[in-house]
Write an enzyme that holds these catalytic residues in place. Sequence first.
Site, short mmCIF file in Angstrom:
data_model
loop_
_atom_site.label_atom_id
_atom_site.label_comp_id
_atom_site.label_asym_id
_atom_site.label_seq_id
_atom_site.Cartn_x
_atom_site.Cartn_y
_atom_site.Cartn_z
N LYS A 130 43.71 35.56 42.33
CA LYS A 130 44.64 36.55 41.81
C LYS A 130 45.19 37.22 43.08
O LYS A 130 46.55 37.36 42.99
CB LYS A 130 44.05 37.62 40.68
CG LYS A 130 45.14 38.81 40.41
CD LYS A 130 44.49 40.02 39.64
CE LYS A 130 45.45 41.04 39.21
NZ LYS A 130 46.30 41.44 40.53
N GLU A 131 44.50 37.46 43.98
CA GLU A 131 45.16 38.16 45.07
C GLU A 131 45.86 36.94 45.70
O GLU A 131 46.67 37.40 46.47
CB GLU A 131 43.86 38.67 46.08
CG GLU A 131 43.18 39.78 45.52
CD GLU A 131 41.81 40.01 45.92
OE1 GLU A 131 41.08 41.20 45.60
OE2 GLU A 131 41.06 39.32 46.52
N ASP A 137 31.08 40.43 47.76
CA ASP A 137 30.69 41.24 49.09
C ASP A 137 29.71 40.11 49.65
O ASP A 137 29.43 40.22 50.70
CB ASP A 137 29.94 42.44 48.83
CG ASP A 137 31.05 43.39 48.22
OD1 ASP A 137 32.37 43.23 48.75
OD2 ASP A 137 30.69 44.33 47.49
#
Length: 482
Positions: A205-206, A273
């Site tokens: 999406k980014e 992360d």
Amino acid sequence: MTKETIQNISLNPKSFLVIGDIMLDRYCNGSINRISPEAPVPVLKYKGEKNILGGAANVATNLVGIGQKVSLMACIGEDEAGKEILRLLHEDGIDSEMVAVEAVRPTTLKTRFVAGNQQLLRVDDESTQDILEQTKDRLLAVYERRIQEFDLVLISDYMKGMLSFDFTQKIIDIANRNGKRVIVDVKDPNPEKYGGAYLLKPNKKELHDLTGMPVETMDEIIPAMKELRQKAGCRCVLATLSADGMAYLDENDDVLFEKSDSRKVYDVVGAGDTAFAYVAAAMAFGFSSKEMLKLANTASSIKVTRFGTAVVSISEVIDELFHEVNKIQTMDTIEKALSGQRHKKIVFTNGCFDILHIGHIRYLKEAKAKGDILVLGLNSDASVKRLKGPSRPVNNERDRMDMLAEMEFIDYVVLFEEDTPYNLITRVKPDILVKGGDYQPDNIVGADFVRSMGGSVEVIPFVEGKSTTNIINAMKRLEQND
């Protein structure tokens, strides 16, 4: 890539600086047995809560979890959540000199209400306002003074006010002027904000938001990554593609793909992360692009099988890649071996296990059935002699460890020198402490500690007539008759 090269990551640590938005993830746990008569909503019977470092602090925790030296630059509020974050950072050994405190903003707090492994509701308390200009100036001054300490700089952007456009650009500029690479886990749709960074890590999406290009197929993802590299002026782009794995565009214009293994997904929170931490470690240690993708993808694939944020250890990645588990651990290594498995139910028992017999086998199988991981504390030879007399043990500690490690229902064997396993129990921190025989639970060594941690203590009766002493006495009678 060998096991030894991967193990070197934790044996010879590098120094990392993580910069970004940090938050406190609070999990309020309970059970649901009824629907409220006041409204059609479930009633959560509260059992307890747990606080975990989130956001950029989770990246830092993952790096510490794989044995690295980590400093953190971030901003928190002057409140209880902020104090808890500082406490947790100290507990994990993360340098917090560059963690600023602002009285005018709240610490980002995400409270999740959970029953079993099902999240029912999340409540966010946060501000997305930029941190104060004086805070930026103070942090940049310390950053510029310390920049040469770090092997790699990581930016973890969650768009919570820490990383404004100008501040991010100053961070990247200072690093570049000092010959330090910056890698960025992106969130802002403006690619120029991250201009000059070495690597950008968007998800699908980014990548679309940053480029405005379609990214539904692999054929579309490659030109989108190249467009992002041009717009941001970065060297490399690593696109995380959820179940499709990862795609990597390196500075030589080569594209590599790494597929994800098919496995049950419990929770994707923190998977990015975890991947980011392993990307950083692989780059700092000079792994190839292919090796970097393999490590990061393996670690994130392990993470999604767990609920909530969690650390994936080097040993787990090695086990996954080479399908081997080092069952024999030491007092110094068992905590690290268990660090990424705390979401599982850990069972501990101990003993001499000198001459193995059917009573031992049945007892140990029953102990394992009470949880997910069975850790066995084994008395050393010196300890056995003090407890049993100078003629014992019959089998030395090396042989006893090897025999026990061969049993599939035993996950770890740890040798201890003391007369009791109390110190070992404090390192294992079991959910269930098991002892064989006719003990009263309150009299079992370590019962007080385990209960103080919220665990339980259980006794399993031995098989009548089956003992090492009986076997030794029978052998003596045979020798006398001969």
